[in-house]
Each structure stands twice: as structure tokens, then as C-alpha cells.
Design a protein around this motif. Structure first.
Motif, PDB file in Angstrom:
ATOM      1  N   GLU A  44      42.906 -48.187  57.011  1.00 14.40           N
ATOM      2  CA  GLU A  44      41.540 -48.384  56.516  1.00 14.40           C
ATOM      3  C   GLU A  44      40.778 -47.075  56.676  1.00 14.40           C
ATOM      4  N   ILE A  45      40.165 -46.624  55.602  1.00  8.67           N
ATOM      5  CA  ILE A  45      39.443 -45.356  55.589  1.00  8.67           C
ATOM      6  C   ILE A  45      37.994 -45.628  55.214  1.00  8.67           C
ATOM      7  N   THR A  46      37.088 -45.035  55.974  1.00  8.82           N
ATOM      8  CA  THR A  46      35.657 -45.220  55.753  1.00  8.82           C
ATOM      9  C   THR A  46      35.034 -43.891  55.342  1.00  8.82           C
ATOM     10  N   VAL A  47      34.203 -43.940  54.317  1.00 11.08           N
ATOM     11  CA  VAL A  47      33.465 -42.765  53.850  1.00 11.08           C
ATOM     12  C   VAL A  47      31.987 -43.000  54.144  1.00 11.08           C
ATOM     13  N   ASP A  48      31.426 -42.211  55.058  1.00 12.06           N
ATOM     14  CA  ASP A  48      30.017 -42.328  55.447  1.00 12.06           C
ATOM     15  C   ASP A  48      29.225 -41.171  54.850  1.00 12.06           C
ATOM     16  N   THR A  49      28.094 -41.495  54.253  1.00 15.09           N
ATOM     17  CA  THR A  49      27.202 -40.482  53.691  1.00 15.09           C
ATOM     18  C   THR A  49      25.783 -40.763  54.152  1.00 15.09           C
ATOM     19  N   ILE A  50      25.119 -39.753  54.692  1.00 17.36           N
ATOM     20  CA  ILE A  50      23.759 -39.901  55.210  1.00 17.36           C
ATOM     21  C   ILE A  50      22.787 -39.179  54.282  1.00 17.36           C
ATOM     22  N   TRP A  51      21.734 -39.891  53.913  1.00 25.54           N
ATOM     23  CA  TRP A  51      20.635 -39.330  53.116  1.00 25.54           C
ATOM     24  C   TRP A  51      19.341 -39.730  53.819  1.00 25.54           C
ATOM     25  N   PRO A  52      18.815 -38.881  54.688  1.00 23.23           N
ATOM     26  CA  PRO A  52      17.648 -39.274  55.491  1.00 23.23           C
ATOM     27  C   PRO A  52      16.462 -39.670  54.635  1.00 23.23           C
ATOM     28  N   GLY A  53      15.882 -40.815  54.980  1.00 26.01           N
ATOM     29  CA  GLY A  53      14.675 -41.277  54.314  1.00 26.01           C
ATOM     30  C   GLY A  53      14.883 -42.033  53.023  1.00 26.01           C
ATOM     31  N   ALA A  54      16.117 -42.147  52.554  1.00 22.35           N
ATOM     32  CA  ALA A  54      16.367 -42.830  51.282  1.00 22.35           C
ATOM     33  C   ALA A  54      16.436 -44.334  51.496  1.00 22.35           C
ATOM     34  N   SER A  55      16.004 -45.079  50.499  1.00 19.59           N
ATOM     35  CA  SER A  55      16.061 -46.541  50.551  1.00 19.59           C
ATOM     36  C   SER A  55      17.466 -47.015  50.204  1.00 19.59           C
ATOM     37  N   GLU A  57      18.399 -48.958  47.856  1.00 19.93           N
ATOM     38  CA  GLU A  57      18.603 -48.908  46.412  1.00 19.93           C
ATOM     39  C   GLU A  57      18.957 -47.497  45.953  1.00 19.93           C
ATOM     40  N   GLU A  58      18.270 -46.496  46.518  1.00 19.95           N
ATOM     41  CA  GLU A  58      18.578 -45.112  46.150  1.00 19.95           C
ATOM     42  C   GLU A  58      19.967 -44.706  46.639  1.00 19.95           C
ATOM     43  N   ILE A  59      20.316 -45.145  47.823  1.00 16.87           N
ATOM     44  CA  ILE A  59      21.655 -44.847  48.355  1.00 16.87           C
ATOM     45  C   ILE A  59      22.724 -45.399  47.423  1.00 16.87           C
ATOM     46  N   GLU A  60      22.536 -46.639  46.984  1.00 21.54           N
ATOM     47  CA  GLU A  60      23.537 -47.268  46.118  1.00 21.54           C
ATOM     48  C   GLU A  60      23.617 -46.572  44.766  1.00 21.54           C
ATOM     49  N   ARG A  61      22.464 -46.267  44.182  1.00 23.17           N
ATOM     50  CA  ARG A  61      22.447 -45.712  42.828  1.00 23.17           C
ATOM     51  C   ARG A  61      22.921 -44.264  42.796  1.00 23.17           C
ATOM     52  N   GLU A  62      22.459 -43.436  43.735  1.00 22.14           N
ATOM     53  CA  GLU A  62      22.722 -42.001  43.667  1.00 22.14           C
ATOM     54  C   GLU A  62      24.017 -41.584  44.361  1.00 22.14           C
ATOM     55  N   ILE A  63      24.504 -42.383  45.325  1.00 27.53           N
ATOM     56  CA  ILE A  63      25.660 -41.955  46.119  1.00 27.53           C
ATOM     57  C   ILE A  63      26.818 -42.931  46.011  1.00 27.53           C
ATOM     58  N   VAL A  64      26.586 -44.192  46.413  1.00 21.04           N
ATOM     59  CA  VAL A  64      27.697 -45.142  46.527  1.00 21.04           C
ATOM     60  C   VAL A  64      28.337 -45.420  45.176  1.00 21.04           C
ATOM     61  N   ASP A  65      27.524 -45.643  44.151  1.00 21.90           N
ATOM     62  CA  ASP A  65      28.094 -45.923  42.827  1.00 21.90           C
ATOM     63  C   ASP A  65      28.948 -44.763  42.330  1.00 21.90           C
ATOM     64  N   GLU A  66      28.491 -43.544  42.566  1.00 16.73           N
ATOM     65  CA  GLU A  66      29.248 -42.371  42.126  1.00 16.73           C
ATOM     66  C   GLU A  66      30.567 -42.249  42.889  1.00 16.73           C
ATOM     67  N   TYR A 118      25.513 -34.608  44.580  1.00  9.20           N
ATOM     68  CA  TYR A 118      24.779 -35.443  45.523  1.00  9.20           C
ATOM     69  C   TYR A 118      23.327 -34.981  45.556  1.00  9.20           C
ATOM     70  N   PRO A 119      22.422 -35.842  45.977  1.00 11.18           N
ATOM     71  CA  PRO A 119      21.026 -35.399  46.147  1.00 11.18           C
ATOM     72  C   PRO A 119      20.933 -34.222  47.116  1.00 11.18           C
ATOM     73  N   ASP A 120      19.915 -33.388  46.939  1.00  4.84           N
ATOM     74  CA  ASP A 120      19.787 -32.171  47.740  1.00  4.84           C
ATOM     75  C   ASP A 120      19.665 -32.475  49.231  1.00  4.84           C
ATOM     76  N   GLU A 121      18.985 -33.554  49.582  1.00  2.00           N
ATOM     77  CA  GLU A 121      18.762 -33.859  50.995  1.00  2.00           C
ATOM     78  C   GLU A 121      19.937 -34.590  51.629  1.00  2.00           C
ATOM     79  N   ALA A 122      20.904 -35.019  50.824  1.00  6.50           N
ATOM     80  CA  ALA A 122      22.030 -35.789  51.364  1.00  6.50           C
ATOM     81  C   ALA A 122      23.019 -34.867  52.071  1.00  6.50           C
TER      82      ALA A 122
END
Length: 685
Positions: A44-55, A57-66, A118-122
Motif C-alpha cells: 500500500e502506497i500513500t501520496v500526501d500533498t500539503i497545500w497550506p490554507g486550501a479548502s 474542495e480546492e485540494i480535490e480540484r487542483e491536486i487530487v483529481d490531477e 501544482y499550485p504555487d503554494e503547494a
């Protein structure tokens, strides 16, 4: 049979072989890893991505879906799911059994490189192989011995800088994790009025802080015989460095950060609050490395903690206490299985002594038990297995089976000796005659367990140890029956030369004063033997009776199996001394409200660990912890008496029932809680 003949002719070689098996078996026993349950590895492999301050919905749309769009084509992928939370996105990938873990990590990394942007702040995604993670083998808590109890939260940096490295240097320790407390940070407190007066924006301030906080290479130059490297040092070393940052210039007059704000060293807001028996604390756990002997690791961890508690902590007004020790249950479980092995082996020897009525015969057969069992540890070491409750249960199960081949071999040798054959000839012919039957019997037993070794799924990994233990023990018992048994029988087996046949009361001359005759078991045995022999002789000449007997016995066996069948369960629950609960609060609760909820629960449970007559119904909680997170909380309790741990569960639910709006889930920790998905059924809609 050359093997049997050589064993009889060269007893010293047989003795040396037995000594070597026992010697290397003992060496393997002390070197093979010891743990509670077998290792069940899920890739099992986990991919963690941190985007401080993002909601979320933004996490899902800008990072997870991609990420999901690229990762769904990874070879060997069985299941993919994702979680999008405040400031964090996680994609969990589960691969089919047999997948090479390193290859899967490489393929996931390559796929992530194909994500467009990815978003600049991610932050950059972090790939974690969670399939090899181990549960903590020990938990410790830090408390203040003097001063304000909540001051322990400020000791996190000291614990991470000085105590954590000492424990991680111990051989066999994979990781040490610290929970609770507050980490130090540089804080910049902005004055909005000062910003407005100088026409400076927040964005300008942040940009200036980022640009100044770096070291820049300025090249190199030669001076005489030497070459010098030049660097511009700009990284902050103190609050004064931050205060002197120039944000902008107005009419050639610099606007310093100290003009619009205050800089100070402070502490981060705690992401979690840990409480232990009603007092603030910091928790720390120890995770064992894969393949390490948990008993050895725990012993060294305890010794190091004892030294830390004596040398380092008194000067800081701290104390460390161990609140959970997995080896306690391991010692208890392994001790119980070991006791069953001793009792089972002793009962097998006693039964042999009563029926064979010969100390020498019993001794010859009983040797098969230690040789086969100790030799099995050597085979487990060579197969890369470990000692756990499953493998020891397999050995306990095999105790009664390892003497079967030896009994058959010795009984036929005994028969040939009674027929007047010599010691060597009787031993040789007795074993050769039953050699085919011994091999067939052993192979049929191995054929039942051996296929489990080749099963790659969870059940195969879980029960592989019992298959290896039983198969190796039975195989070794076959080797003993065709080598050790004839070699010993040719030299120490005593067989009466003459048998009295005048009356039923007469017995072998050398057995007149045997232990079985002393208690009348000899006469009883002859009566039973004569009765069964007459019954079999009578029924053998009647076909209808034989068919009826087979039908009756088969029906009786099936009926007994049906009525005595126990309740079915995939894995046993066990009786671990740990109650673990998860508390789901109403949406929107902040951390302070979660802590207040924990205090309410602690107030109701305090009588169960406080001194005096407040302990109820003889129940006592040895350790209790409560961990408050931002969106949930979890808690745990350890009973002072292991057998009473389940009796504390109603009291905990009663305390939880007084807190409105929460959903509590509390249960006793399972013996196999790391295997599979537990006792629940997940429904995905």
C-alpha cells in the motif's frame, strides 16, 4: 535400505547428527525474530500533498483529481481512494499481492512526475510505503514533576532533539514518534495601522521576508596562493535579523519590518493535546523495525529509558512513564503456548509409558519429540519465519503427531525381536517393512499443510507459519523414525525372550513388576485387547454388519461434528489488555472544546485510577490517555488486572454517554488488529 542399515551400523554418526540438529536448533531459537503475530504484508502506497490554507474542495480540484488521473494507470493497481481535507490531500493506492514494492514505488513516482502542475503554494508530494509500517510496540508519556503541569507542552523540542535520537539509535528501532506539545517558531505580529500609515501591504511584507531569508552564492576569487568561496548569508539567525528586514523604500527612507510589526520567538498552536490520567502530557511511541526481535528491542528500549529518566529528565523537571508494552501480552501468549507444549509432551510420554509398559521403549520414542520440535526452529530460521503464537500453536499441534512414526517403527521392531531375531537384524527388518507406510503417512500429513505456503493472499501469509511448523516437525519425525529409532532399538531395547501362554493371568517374565502391573493396568489392557480382538473377528465375517458399522460410525462422527461445531470467526479476538476508542464529535468543534470533552470523561473515570476506596467493584485502570485532535479524538485504557479489562468497558461507555452529540466507538484491541479490515464490514456508496 541403505539409510536404515547405516544408522544401525554407525550409531556415533547418528548421535552426532542428533546433537548438531539440537545445537543449531537452539541457536536458531535464540536468533529467530519473536513477535506477537505473523507479518502480513500488504503493498500500500500513500501520496500526501500539503497545500497550506486550501479548502478540501480546492485540494480535490487542483491536486487530487490531477494525481488520480495519472495514477489510475499504474501497473498492478487494485484499489485507489483519496481523502481531501483542510490543507492536505491524500491518495491511497493498494496493489495486488506479489507486487514488488520497490518497483511499485518507482512507478508511482514516475506517474506523479507527469502531473502537469501544482499550485504555487503547494508542497511537493510525499510518497510513503505504508504497507510495511508497524504498529507501536511501546508508548511513553512525559509529565512535569514540578511547576505548572501545562508547561510540559513546551518541552517538545527538547524531547525531539535529545531523547528521540537516543532511542532511534537502538538496533531494531525503526522510528520514534512524538505526539502533542508545541514546536518553537518565529512569529511576526503585524500592526495593521502601521502598515496603512506606510502604505505597505501584507503581500509585500511576506515577499520581503521570503526573499531575505536565503543564502546566495557569489562565486569565488583567488588571493595569493588561496582560493576563496564567497556567499551572501541572509538566513535569519535571531529575531533581530527579522526586524531589520527592509520591506520597501519610500523617498529613499527604508521601511523596516520593526516599523510595522513585532518579531518574537513563540510556539505553534498545538495540532493535538495529549492527556494522561487527567494531566497534560506529551506522548511518544517506539516502532519496531521489520524482522527485529521485539523482545530484545523492548529490553534495550527499557534500559535506555531508565538511563534517560535518571540522567536527563530530573534537571528539566520531567518524568517519563511507559503506558503500553506489547511484550507483556507476547510473554503471556507465548508462555501459555509453551506450557501447552510441555503438558502435551508430558501426557504423550505418560500414555506411551502406560501402554508400552517399558521405560526403554518409552525413552526411545520420546526422543522424537525434542529432536523434531527443536529441529523445527532451525527450519523456521532457514525459511525466514519468526516465532509467534501461530507458529507455536503449530508446534503444540504437532507434538502428538511426531511420535506416530516412531511408535509404528518401534512396534514393528519389537515384533521382530519377539519372533527371535537378533537386535541388529530385528531393528533393520522392522523399519524396512513399514518404511513405505511411514513415508505415505508423512506425505499425506504434509500434503494438507504444504499448499498454504504457496498462498500469497492474506490468509496464506497469516497461516504460513503453522504450515511450516507442522510440515517440518512431521518430516523430521520421519527422519527420526528411520535413523534414530532403529539405531537405539538395536542397543537399548529390552524384549522378553519367553512368554507364558498357559493362562490369561501370566504375563511377560520381565514385566511382572512393571509400573502398569503394579496398578492393575496390565490385566485391564489384556482384557480390552481381547475384547476388541474378538469383536473384530466376529464382525469381519459378516458383510451386512460391516456396512452397518461403517454407516453408524460415519453418521455419529458427522453428527457430533455438527452439534459440537463452535461459532465461526475469521480470527480470534484475543484478550489484550487495551481498550481503544474513537470519538467523533459534532462538526465544527474546536480543539479547546475537544479538551473540555476529555476532561468531562476523565472526571467520571477518575475513581477507577485514584487511590483509596473510590475504586469501584475491584476494577482499576492502570493507564488512561486521551488525545484531542482538531476533528476527532481517541482514547485508551489499560487495566491493572489483565483479566478485568473487558469489565471496564461499560464504565467507559457510561462516561461517554454523558457527553452530548458525540459518536463513540470503543472496543478491546484485537490480537490480529493489524490483519485485514477488522470485524466490521465496509460499505462504500
Amino acid at each position: 535400505m541403505k539409510v536404515v542399515e547405516s544408522s544401525i551400523s554407525y550409531p556415533v554418526s547418528v548421535a552426532v547428527g542428533v546433537i548438531l540438529i539440537v545445537l543449531f536448533g537452539f541457536i536458531a531459537l535464540f536468533r529467530v525474530p519473536v513477535q506477537l503475530t505473523p507479518e502480513v504484508k500488504e503493498i500500500e502506497i500513500t501520496v500526501d500533498t500539503i497545500w497550506p490554507g486550501a479548502s478540501p474542495e480546492e485540494i480535490e480540484r487542483e491536486i487530487v483529481d490531477e494525481q488520480e488521473e495519472e495514477l489510475k494507470g499504474v501497473e498492478g493497481l487494485v484499489e485507489m481512494k483519496s481523502e481531501s481535507r483542510d490543507s492536505r490531500g491524500r491518495v491511497i493506492l493498494k496493489f495486488q499481492q506479489g507486487t514488488d514494492e520497490d518497483a511499485a514505488l518507482l512507478k508511482v513516482s514516475n506517474k506523479l512526475q507527469q502531473v502537469p502542475e501544482y499550485p504555487d503554494e503547494a508542497e511537493e508530494p510525499v510518497i510513503i510505503s505504508t504497507g510495511t509500517e508497524q504498529d507501536a510496540i511501546a508508548w511513553f508519556t512525559f509529565k512535569k514533576t514540578s511547576g505548572e503541569p501545562t508547561a510540559v507542552f513546551l518541552e517538545r523540542d527538547f524531547i525531539e532533539d535529545h531523547i528521540k535520537p537516543r532511542l532511534e539509535r537502538i538496533a531494531g528501532v525503526a522510528a520514534v514518534n512524538v505526539f502533542g506539545g508545541q514546536e518553537r517558531e518565529m512569529q511576526v505580529i503585524i500592526d495593521p495601522d502601521a502598515l496603512a500609515a506606510r502604505n505597505v501591504t501584507i503581500q509585500e511584507t511576506v515577499r520581503a521576508l521570503d526573499l531575505e531569508n536565503q543564502n546566495i552564492s557569489a562565486g569565488d576569487f583567488d588571493e595569493g596562493k588561496r582560493r576563496y568561496l564567497v556567499r551572501t548569508l541572509g538566513q535569519y539567525q535571531s529575531p533581530r535579523d527579522v526586524e531589520n528586514v527592509i520591506i520597501r523604500r519610500e523617498s529613499n527612507a527604508p521601511v523596516y519590518l520593526r516599523d510595522v510589526g513585532e518579531v518574537r520567538l513563540g510556539y505553534q498552536k498545538p495540532p493535538a493535546i495529549v492527556r494522561q490520567k487527567g494531566e497534560p502530557a506529551i506522548a511518544m511511541n517506539v516502532v519496531r523495525d521489520v524482522g527485529a526481535n521485539i523482545l530484545t528491542v523492548m529490553k534495550e528500549v527499557k534500559e535506555e529509558v531508565k538511563r534517560i529518566n535518571t540522567d536527563m529528565l530530573p534537571n528539566r523537571g520531567l518524568s517519563i512513564e511507559q503506558v503500553y508494552d506489547e511484550t507483556d501480552y507476547i510473554y503471556s501468549a507465548i508462555g501459555l503456548v509453551r506450557q501447552n507444549i510441555y503438558i502435551g509432551g508430558s501426557l504423550a510420554i505418560i500414555v506411551l509409558l502406560l501402554f508400552l509398559r517399558s521405560v526403554s521403549s518409552t525413552f526411545v520414542i520420546a526422543l522424537a519429540i525434542p529432536i523434531s520440535v527443536i529441529g523445527t526452529f532451525l527450519m523456521m530460521f532457514l525459511f525466514g519465519r519468526n516465532v509467534n503464537v501461530i507458529s507455536l500453536a503449530g508446534l503444540a499441534f504437532a507434538i502428538g503427531m511426531v511420535v506416530d512414526n516412531s511408535i509404528v517403527s518401534l512396534e514393528n521392531i519389537y515384533r521382530h525381536r519377539q519372533m527371535g531375531e537378533g537386535a541388529y537384524k530385528g531393528a533393520y527388518r522392522g523399519v524396512v517393512e513399514v518404511f513405505g507406510a511411514l513415508v505415505a503417512s508423512t506425505l499425506t500429513t504434509i500434503a494438507v499443510f504444504l499448499p498454504v505456503i504457496f498462498v500469497q493472499e492474506e490468509a496464506g501469509q497469516l497461516f504460513k507459519d503453522i504450515a511450516v511448523a507442522v510440515s517440518c516437525a512431521v518430516a523430521l519425525s520421519l527422519v527420526v523414525s528411520i535413523t534414530v529409532i532403529p539405531s537405539l532399538s538395536a542397543r537399548i531395547l529390552s524384549v522378553p525372550k519367553a512368554l507364558a501362554v498357559v493362562s490369561d493371568e501370566e504375563v511377560p517374565l520381565k514385566g511382572l513388576f512393571s509400573l502398569s502391573n503394579l496398578f492393575g493396568l496390565g490385566s485391564f489392557g489384556r482384557i480390552v485387547a481381547r475384547g476388541f480382538g474378538g469383536f473384530f473377528l466376529w464382525i469381519s465375517g459378516r458383510t451386512i454388519l460391516r456396512i452397518c458399522l461403517v454407516v453408524i460410525m460415519t453418521g455419529a462422527a458427522l453428527g457430533m461434528a455438527w452439534f459440537l461445531k463452535p461459532k465461526t470467526e475469521y480470527l480470534p479476538q484475543g484478550n489484550r489488555n487495551l481498550l481503544f476508542g474513537i470519538i467523533l464529535p459534532p462538526p465544527g468543534y474546536n480543539l479547546d472544546e475537544m479538551v473540555d470533552m476529555g476532561r468531562s470523561i476523565e472526571n467520571d473515570l477518575t475513581p477507577y485510577w485514584s487511590d483509596g476506596s473510590a475504586r469501584l467493584e475491584g476494577l482499576e485502570i492502570k493507564h488512561f490517555f486521551f488525545v484531542a485532535l482538531r476533528n476527532q479524538a481517541f482514547m485508551g485504557a489499560v487495566s491493572r488486572e489483565e483479566a478485568q479489562v473487558r469489565a471496564i468497558l461499560p464504565a467507559i461507555y457510561q462516561a461517554l454517554g454523558k457527553v452530548p452529540g458525540i459518536i463513540p466507538i470503543v472496543q478491546q484491541a484485537s490480537l490480529f488488529e493489524r490483519v485485514g479490515e477488522g470485524r466490521s464490514i465496509d460499505i462504500e456508496i
